[in-house]
Design a protein around this motif. Structure first.
Motif: not given
Lengths: 136, 180
Positions: A94-95, A117-121, A123-126
């Motif tokens: 995850a980024e 900011h969270y992005n695992n491809g 789910t994007v969570y800000d």
């Protein structure tokens, strides 16, 4: 003309009724397996635990930063970002990126403005929030 | 000429019965084969939740006044007793009861980052904590992870753990879980 034996028709009719019943049972079993699978897939795919864990870890850093003043606060922040972004990218797929701004005073209390900011491809969570820290 | 039609009815019955049998067999087989992929997902999901919950329980401070959670204490002492204590506590939490232990097995590793961005695994040759059964690689295992905050006064950590600037650190605790 002699009378026809019609009992065979009943057998066929009952056979059709039973087959319709079996068809519905098979359909129900089929769907129930799908329901369990899609639910489990949905739960596995949504990174609920990862997001909650990342949030709480960032809050842990924020409450630790309150007691640190001056330039060493930047060193601490860089350490936090270096650890979490690197490990998230290579061990959690995850980024993650976040920043903790200097505390702001709102009505006599101090809050850390935090951006996550969270992005695992999948789910994007800000999230942008202000985290209350007592005792500044 | 005698009009006899019984043979035609028998033929029709035969065809109808054949269609019914083939259709039923097809539906029953189609209804059951889909179970397998669905089942593994459900088991994986439950195991992953059990693991994540156990880590969350350990990472929660017992008292509000405590400085560290149990998990943070284990990681602070990673070169001494931390691993074995983590293993014992983790096993206790994932088992439904101590009288009837679950057949869930695990192994755990710690990952931390150096200032130049290199990821280090601790320990390198054996798991940080492990159960009685070893991981052979054939089990259908799930991976659960948790951030653990390590303060800059942690007493028992590897020599390269802290950089020249002695800051706090976040490490990743990774646990592999499977049913034996």
């Amino acid at each position: 003309m002699e009378r026809l034996n019609e009992s065979g028709q009943w057998i066929v009719l009952m056979g059709i009724l039973v087959s319709i019943g079996l068809f519905f049972l098979a359909f129900v079993i089929n769907q129930s397996a799908l329901v369990g699978q899609t639910t489990a897939e949905g739960v596995l795919e949504f990174p609920k635990n990862e997001i909650q864990d990342t949030r709480s870890e960032i809050f842990r850093w924020a409450s630790c930063l309150k007691s640190i003043q001056g330039p060493s606060r930047d060193a601490e922040k860089n350490s936090a970002i270096n650890d979490i972004t690197t490990l998230a990218r290579y061990r959690r797929n995850a980024e993650v990126w976040f920043k903790i701004d200097p505390p702001k005073e709102v009505s006599g209390s101090f809050y850390f403005p935090i951006t996550i900011h969270y992005n695992n491809g999948v789910t994007v969570y800000d999230e942008t929030l202000t985290y209350f820290v007592s005792g500044i | 000429m005698v009009d006899r039609t019984e043979a035609q009815f028998y033929t029709m019955e035969g065809i109808a019965a054949a269609v019914l049998m083939v259709l039923t067999a097809y539906l029953v087989l189609g209804g059951t084969t889909i179970y397998t992929p669905g089942d593994t997902h459900i088991i994986d999901m439950q195991l992953e939740q059990v693991g994540n919950d156990a880590l969350k329980i350990m990472d929660t401070k017992i008292n509000e006044s405590d400085t560290f959670s149990e998990l943070e204490l284990y990681v602070r002492n990673m070169t001494t007793s931390g691993g074995s204590e983590l293993g014992t506590e983790f096993k206790k939490i994932i088992d439904k009861s101590s009288a009837n232990p679950d057949n869930i097995y695990f192994e755990a590793y710690i990952y931390y980052v150096l200032t130049n961005g290199t990821i280090k695994k601790y320990p390198t040759d054996h798991p940080f904590a492990e159960s009685t059964q070893k991981f052979s690689g054939n089990e259908n295992a799930v991976r659960v992870t948790r951030w653990v905050f390590v303060d800059n006064n942690a007493p028992n950590v590897p020599t390269d753990f802290f950089a020249a600037i002695h800051t706090n650190k976040t490490v990743l605790l990774e646990v592999l879980l499977w049913r034996g």
